[in-house]
Design an enzyme around this catalytic site. Sequence first.
Site, PDB file in Angstrom:
ATOM      1  N   LYS A  23       0.836  -1.214   0.000  1.00 58.53           N
ATOM      2  CA  LYS A  23       0.000   0.000   0.000  1.00 58.53           C
ATOM      3  C   LYS A  23       0.863   1.253   0.000  1.00 58.53           C
ATOM      4  CE  LYS A  23      -1.742   1.800   3.974  1.00 58.53           C
ATOM      5  NZ  LYS A  23      -1.547   3.259   4.141  1.00 58.53           N
ATOM      6  N   ASN A  24       1.840   1.294   0.878  1.00 61.38           N
ATOM      7  CA  ASN A  24       2.622   2.527   1.018  1.00 61.38           C
ATOM      8  C   ASN A  24       3.561   2.764  -0.162  1.00 61.38           C
ATOM      9  OD1 ASN A  24       1.324   3.041   3.368  1.00 61.38           O
ATOM     10  ND2 ASN A  24       3.050   2.606   4.718  1.00 61.38           N
ATOM     11  N   CYS A 117      -5.436   8.781   9.195  1.00 62.98           N
ATOM     12  CA  CYS A 117      -5.437   8.134  10.516  1.00 62.98           C
ATOM     13  C   CYS A 117      -5.252   9.180  11.607  1.00 62.98           C
ATOM     14  CB  CYS A 117      -4.269   7.159  10.617  1.00 62.98           C
ATOM     15  SG  CYS A 117      -4.615   5.526   9.995  1.00 62.98           S
ATOM     16  N   ARG A 122       0.675  15.025  12.803  1.00 58.49           N
ATOM     17  CA  ARG A 122       1.108  14.760  11.437  1.00 58.49           C
ATOM     18  C   ARG A 122       1.153  15.999  10.547  1.00 58.49           C
ATOM     19  NH1 ARG A 122      -1.026   8.834   9.701  1.00 58.49           N
ATOM     20  NH2 ARG A 122       0.978   8.837   8.686  1.00 58.49           N
ATOM     21  N   ASP A 306       4.591   1.030  12.014  1.00 53.23           N
ATOM     22  CA  ASP A 306       3.366   0.380  11.545  1.00 53.23           C
ATOM     23  C   ASP A 306       3.211  -1.046  12.080  1.00 53.23           C
ATOM     24  OD1 ASP A 306       2.595   2.609  10.193  1.00 53.23           O
ATOM     25  OD2 ASP A 306       3.149   1.882   8.195  1.00 53.23           O
ATOM     26  N   ARG A 398      -8.576  -0.156   4.634  1.00 53.83           N
ATOM     27  CA  ARG A 398      -7.699   0.832   4.002  1.00 53.83           C
ATOM     28  C   ARG A 398      -6.339   0.218   3.690  1.00 53.83           C
ATOM     29  NH1 ARG A 398      -6.264   5.222   7.477  1.00 53.83           N
ATOM     30  NH2 ARG A 398      -4.877   5.456   5.722  1.00 53.83           N
TER      31      ARG A 398
HETATM   32  C1  UD1 Z   1       4.361   6.939   6.047  1.00 58.80           C
HETATM   33  C2  UD1 Z   1       3.468   5.735   5.932  1.00 58.80           C
HETATM   34  C3  UD1 Z   1       2.952   5.324   7.296  1.00 58.80           C
HETATM   35  C4  UD1 Z   1       4.110   5.122   8.265  1.00 58.80           C
HETATM   36  C5  UD1 Z   1       5.031   6.335   8.272  1.00 58.80           C
HETATM   37  C6  UD1 Z   1       6.280   6.134   9.101  1.00 58.80           C
HETATM   38  C7  UD1 Z   1       2.538   6.022   3.723  1.00 58.80           C
HETATM   39  C8  UD1 Z   1       1.336   6.286   2.900  1.00 58.80           C
HETATM   40  N1  UD1 Z   1       2.361   6.041   5.054  1.00 58.80           N
HETATM   41  O1  UD1 Z   1       3.558   8.006   6.556  1.00 58.80           O
HETATM   42  O2  UD1 Z   1       2.218   4.118   7.146  1.00 58.80           O
HETATM   43  O3  UD1 Z   1       3.603   4.920   9.565  1.00 58.80           O
HETATM   44  O4  UD1 Z   1       5.446   6.654   6.934  1.00 58.80           O
HETATM   45  O5  UD1 Z   1       6.960   5.018   8.689  1.00 58.80           O
HETATM   46  O6  UD1 Z   1       3.595   5.738   3.218  1.00 58.80           O
HETATM   47  N2  UD1 Z   1       6.478  14.828  10.126  1.00 58.80           N
HETATM   48  C9  UD1 Z   1       6.662  16.183  10.362  1.00 58.80           C
HETATM   49  N3  UD1 Z   1       6.590  17.051   9.312  1.00 58.80           N
HETATM   50  C10 UD1 Z   1       6.350  16.624   8.038  1.00 58.80           C
HETATM   51  C11 UD1 Z   1       6.178  15.249   7.808  1.00 58.80           C
HETATM   52  C12 UD1 Z   1       6.243  14.369   8.876  1.00 58.80           C
HETATM   53  O7  UD1 Z   1       6.874  16.582  11.494  1.00 58.80           O
HETATM   54  O8  UD1 Z   1       6.301  17.457   7.131  1.00 58.80           O
HETATM   55  C13 UD1 Z   1       6.525  13.888  11.257  1.00 58.80           C
HETATM   56  C14 UD1 Z   1       5.194  13.191  11.465  1.00 58.80           C
HETATM   57  O9  UD1 Z   1       4.324  13.968  12.224  1.00 58.80           O
HETATM   58  C15 UD1 Z   1       5.617  11.925  12.166  1.00 58.80           C
HETATM   59  C16 UD1 Z   1       6.979  11.632  11.531  1.00 58.80           C
HETATM   60  O10 UD1 Z   1       7.417  12.846  10.948  1.00 58.80           O
HETATM   61  O11 UD1 Z   1       5.787  12.163  13.534  1.00 58.80           O
HETATM   62  C17 UD1 Z   1       6.954  10.548  10.480  1.00 58.80           C
HETATM   63  O12 UD1 Z   1       6.088  10.895   9.431  1.00 58.80           O
HETATM   64  P1  UD1 Z   1       6.339  10.446   7.920  1.00 58.80           P
HETATM   65  O13 UD1 Z   1       7.579   9.633   7.817  1.00 58.80           O
HETATM   66  O14 UD1 Z   1       6.195  11.650   7.071  1.00 58.80           O
HETATM   67  O15 UD1 Z   1       5.098   9.484   7.692  1.00 58.80           O
HETATM   68  P2  UD1 Z   1       4.077   9.506   6.501  1.00 58.80           P
HETATM   69  O16 UD1 Z   1       4.789   9.724   5.211  1.00 58.80           O
HETATM   70  O17 UD1 Z   1       2.930  10.364   6.830  1.00 58.80           O
END
Ligand code: UD1
Length: 418
Positions: A23-24, A117, A122, A306, A398
Amino acid sequence: MLEKIIIHGGKPLNGKVKISGSKNAVLPIIVASILAEGESVIYDVPDLTDVHILKDILKELGAKITFENNVFRIDTRDVNCWEASYENINKMRASVLVMGPLLAKFNKARVAMPGGCAIGTRPIDLHLKGFESLGAKISLEQGFVSAISEERLHGGKIYLDFPSVGATENIMMAATLAEGTTVIENAAEEPEIVDLANFLNAMGASVKGAGTNVIKIIGTDKLHGAEHTVIPDRIEAGTYLIAGAVIGGNLVIENVISHHIKPVIAKLRDCGVDIEELDSSLIVRNAGNFKATDIKTMPYPGFPTDMQSVFSVLMCLAKGTSIITETVFENRFMHFDELKRMGAVIKIEGKSAVIEGVPSLSGCQVKATDLRAGAALIIAGLTCEGKTEVLDVYHVFRGYENIIDKLQGLGADIRLEV
Ligand code: UD1
């Protein structure tokens, strides 16, 4: 929304289960096809709610799409809109990934602030900081975020404060059509980043270093459509591995790249789980008598956040005290209140959960608070004698393709009640 899963636990899992495409990985890959002038064909695309949400978003932007038998065909030649509405974006946080390709293609993108979620706040500040380095100006108004550049994006150097998966992907995609070279430092190293880079390169892009913490993208004028097969879902594989361990039986998990889930396999072995690694499959046998262990979630190649909630089910049943420390997301402990209702003994202390193992859990009515929490509760229910009802299961659909059929095929007594 009123659907629930009914489980009568206590039956072992035996037989083979095939892991679906990731999925990711597939979400950014589908989005990346916006960058192409032509048709892309993506294979092994899991039939999940999130994929359908994305399909609706891209159709709204003007893409022509068919999605049948796990093959996703997308022609993005008529994409002529750079704005994604609240209605769909709000359903899934990952839809913010359309921003990078739209910005690259039109020099502007406007999307509603994402939902998804309910785990932590986030933010998307790192995505936006990256777009700024490529020359875009960012503004926020009325729930929408806009990135606009007067001219073609240019290459830039970006250091991510945290190796965010989504930010790395979004910046990588935006940089493919920029003028000059972009370097992302402290980039995420997840296998899904590598899969996206492989797809972008198949489209004619030049992305180097994906899978390490420095990614270099040399911008190009044009990208074409490409064919790509998505990597297997490492989180789904880990979920069935843990299911096999705690529910018992003899389970063969097919279509797995085992080095993608090394930390999960290593931790399970530490707990005494018997796992055999074959070329592209894993065999897990009933272990029982689990030893307690500690885990700390980290960006790849650390223990995946995850997998934390699903792994916690094993800790609930292990001998002794286990500690989970969640360093990636806040509020990712919501499933523990539900597991406690099943008899688990858990104390939350800040970013850590202290779990005292118990001999067994007992079935009751519980609620899936997010995707992975839902999977954890299903697995917990399958370990229990008696009936478990899991509410709010739409979260689970999902991220887990055919989860009910797959578990039924392994001998589980599980069904969906509408
Ligand atoms: C992706 C995955 C999700 C997984 C996560 C971490 C997808 C669709 N989802 O989510 O399943 O749990 O990686 O492995 O691929 N953050 C910031 N600022 C930003 C972006 C992120 O502070 O601009 C923080 C987030 O709040 C969180 C951390 O960074 O605490 C990790 O987030 P991120 O790696 O971006 O996860 P996702 O890409 O949302």
